[in-house]
Design a protein around this motif. Sequence first.
Motif, PDB file in Angstrom:
ATOM      1  N   ASP A  39       6.473  -7.037   1.933  1.00 21.01           N
ATOM      2  CA  ASP A  39       5.421  -6.519   0.561  1.00 21.01           C
ATOM      3  C   ASP A  39       6.206  -5.971  -0.810  1.00 21.01           C
ATOM      4  N   ARG A  40       5.898  -6.684  -1.535  1.00 17.33           N
ATOM      5  CA  ARG A  40       6.559  -6.358  -2.724  1.00 17.33           C
ATOM      6  C   ARG A  40       6.453  -4.792  -3.634  1.00 17.33           C
ATOM      7  N   ARG A  41       5.750  -4.053  -2.946  1.00 15.91           N
ATOM      8  CA  ARG A  41       5.709  -2.899  -3.378  1.00 15.91           C
ATOM      9  C   ARG A  41       6.688  -1.645  -2.644  1.00 15.91           C
ATOM     10  N   ILE A  42       7.398  -1.480  -3.723  1.00 16.45           N
ATOM     11  CA  ILE A  42       7.859  -0.003  -3.729  1.00 16.45           C
ATOM     12  C   ILE A  42       7.736   1.319  -3.288  1.00 16.45           C
ATOM     13  N   ILE A  43       6.209   1.344  -4.117  1.00 16.30           N
ATOM     14  CA  ILE A  43       5.643   2.713  -3.483  1.00 16.30           C
ATOM     15  C   ILE A  43       4.793   2.763  -2.598  1.00 16.30           C
ATOM     16  N   THR A  49       4.512   7.156   0.682  1.00 18.74           N
ATOM     17  CA  THR A  49       5.780   7.405   0.996  1.00 18.74           C
ATOM     18  C   THR A  49       6.923   5.520   0.284  1.00 18.74           C
ATOM     19  N   LEU A  50       8.085   5.204   0.441  1.00 15.31           N
ATOM     20  CA  LEU A  50       8.373   4.011  -0.319  1.00 15.31           C
ATOM     21  C   LEU A  50       8.880   2.816   1.133  1.00 15.31           C
ATOM     22  N   ASN A  51       9.277   1.803   0.468  1.00 16.76           N
ATOM     23  CA  ASN A  51       8.911   0.854   1.246  1.00 16.76           C
ATOM     24  C   ASN A  51      10.887   0.588   1.011  1.00 16.76           C
ATOM     25  N   PHE A  52      11.200   1.315   2.312  1.00 22.15           N
ATOM     26  CA  PHE A  52      12.540   0.539   1.972  1.00 22.15           C
ATOM     27  C   PHE A  52      13.124  -0.899   2.875  1.00 22.15           C
ATOM     28  N   MET A 102      -6.069  -5.968   7.759  1.00 23.39           N
ATOM     29  CA  MET A 102      -5.209  -4.860   8.224  1.00 23.39           C
ATOM     30  C   MET A 102      -4.151  -4.636   7.094  1.00 23.39           C
ATOM     31  N   GLU A 103      -4.300  -4.129   6.554  1.00 23.13           N
ATOM     32  CA  GLU A 103      -3.088  -3.214   5.242  1.00 23.13           C
ATOM     33  C   GLU A 103      -1.521  -3.279   6.068  1.00 23.13           C
ATOM     34  N   PRO A 104      -0.792  -3.772   5.477  1.00 23.86           N
ATOM     35  CA  PRO A 104       0.828  -4.206   6.133  1.00 23.86           C
ATOM     36  C   PRO A 104       0.916  -2.900   6.178  1.00 23.86           C
ATOM     37  N   THR A 105       0.511  -1.077   5.792  1.00 24.98           N
ATOM     38  CA  THR A 105       0.666  -0.411   6.044  1.00 24.98           C
ATOM     39  C   THR A 105       0.650   0.673   7.065  1.00 24.98           C
ATOM     40  N   GLU A 106      -0.744  -0.630   7.828  1.00 25.77           N
ATOM     41  CA  GLU A 106      -1.471   0.069   8.662  1.00 25.77           C
ATOM     42  C   GLU A 106      -0.797  -0.494  10.087  1.00 25.77           C
ATOM     43  N   ASP A 107       0.275  -1.357  10.233  1.00 27.09           N
ATOM     44  CA  ASP A 107       1.548  -1.950  11.263  1.00 27.09           C
ATOM     45  C   ASP A 107       2.358  -1.487  11.403  1.00 27.09           C
ATOM     46  N   LEU A 108       1.972  -0.958  12.625  1.00 21.77           N
ATOM     47  CA  LEU A 108       3.174  -0.653  13.544  1.00 21.77           C
ATOM     48  C   LEU A 108       4.415  -0.625  13.247  1.00 21.77           C
ATOM     49  N   SER A 109       4.919  -2.874  13.539  1.00 20.82           N
ATOM     50  CA  SER A 109       5.918  -2.865  13.346  1.00 20.82           C
ATOM     51  C   SER A 109       6.328  -3.066  11.839  1.00 20.82           C
ATOM     52  N   ASN A 110       6.059  -2.747  11.373  1.00 19.08           N
ATOM     53  CA  ASN A 110       6.235  -2.834  10.361  1.00 19.08           C
ATOM     54  C   ASN A 110       7.334  -1.458   9.619  1.00 19.08           C
ATOM     55  N   TYR A 111       7.522  -0.311  10.621  1.00 18.69           N
ATOM     56  CA  TYR A 111       8.140   0.598  10.534  1.00 18.69           C
ATOM     57  C   TYR A 111       9.678   0.950  11.368  1.00 18.69           C
ATOM     58  N   LYS A 112      10.795   1.869  10.880  1.00 15.01           N
ATOM     59  CA  LYS A 112      11.601   1.936  11.081  1.00 15.01           C
ATOM     60  C   LYS A 112      11.565   3.183  12.253  1.00 15.01           C
ATOM     61  N   GLY A 123       9.417   4.400  13.338  1.00  9.75           N
ATOM     62  CA  GLY A 123       8.138   4.944  13.360  1.00  9.75           C
ATOM     63  C   GLY A 123       8.543   5.594  12.550  1.00  9.75           C
ATOM     64  N   VAL A 124       9.246   5.903  11.236  1.00  9.30           N
ATOM     65  CA  VAL A 124       8.860   7.182  10.225  1.00  9.30           C
ATOM     66  C   VAL A 124       9.348   6.675   9.214  1.00  9.30           C
ATOM     67  N   PHE A 125      10.193   5.730   8.652  1.00  5.68           N
ATOM     68  CA  PHE A 125      10.263   4.680   7.396  1.00  5.68           C
ATOM     69  C   PHE A 125       9.762   2.569   7.509  1.00  5.68           C
ATOM     70  N   TYR A 126       8.705   2.819   6.300  1.00  7.18           N
ATOM     71  CA  TYR A 126       7.937   1.975   6.184  1.00  7.18           C
ATOM     72  C   TYR A 126       9.392   1.308   5.721  1.00  7.18           C
ATOM     73  N   TYR A 127       8.830  -0.004   6.458  1.00  9.94           N
ATOM     74  CA  TYR A 127      10.338  -1.508   5.566  1.00  9.94           C
ATOM     75  C   TYR A 127       9.957  -2.919   5.788  1.00  9.94           C
ATOM     76  N   ASN A 128       9.471  -3.713   4.668  1.00 12.96           N
ATOM     77  CA  ASN A 128       8.526  -4.693   5.203  1.00 12.96           C
ATOM     78  C   ASN A 128       8.608  -5.655   4.111  1.00 12.96           C
ATOM     79  N   LYS A 129       9.546  -6.422   4.221  1.00 17.73           N
ATOM     80  CA  LYS A 129      10.686  -7.769   3.288  1.00 17.73           C
ATOM     81  C   LYS A 129       9.333  -8.522   2.848  1.00 17.73           C
TER      82      LYS A 129
END
Length: 65
Positions: free
Chosen positions: A21-25, A36-39, A1-11, A13-19
């Motif tokens: 994941d080195r990607r910005i977009i 979206t942006l990786n906050f 599963m891709e990190p963006t599909e894991d709900l625990s990586n969202y604050k 439920g809206v803002f993607y936040y995964n330390k």
Amino acid sequence: MEPTEDLSNYKYGVFYYNKNDRRIIVPKRIKYLGWTLNFARPVSYFIMGVLITLIVVAWMVAPDK
């Protein structure tokens, strides 16, 4: 599963936040909705600030009808 599909990586439920994941977009959870942006990356806040500033400036200099 891709990190963006894991709900625990969202604050909130809206803002993607995964330390880890080195990607910005990153793609959104539902791919056809765009990107979206990786906050977790500080440059994301800079990008958002620039976009908001551009929108406000464009709105201020737009001619009145």
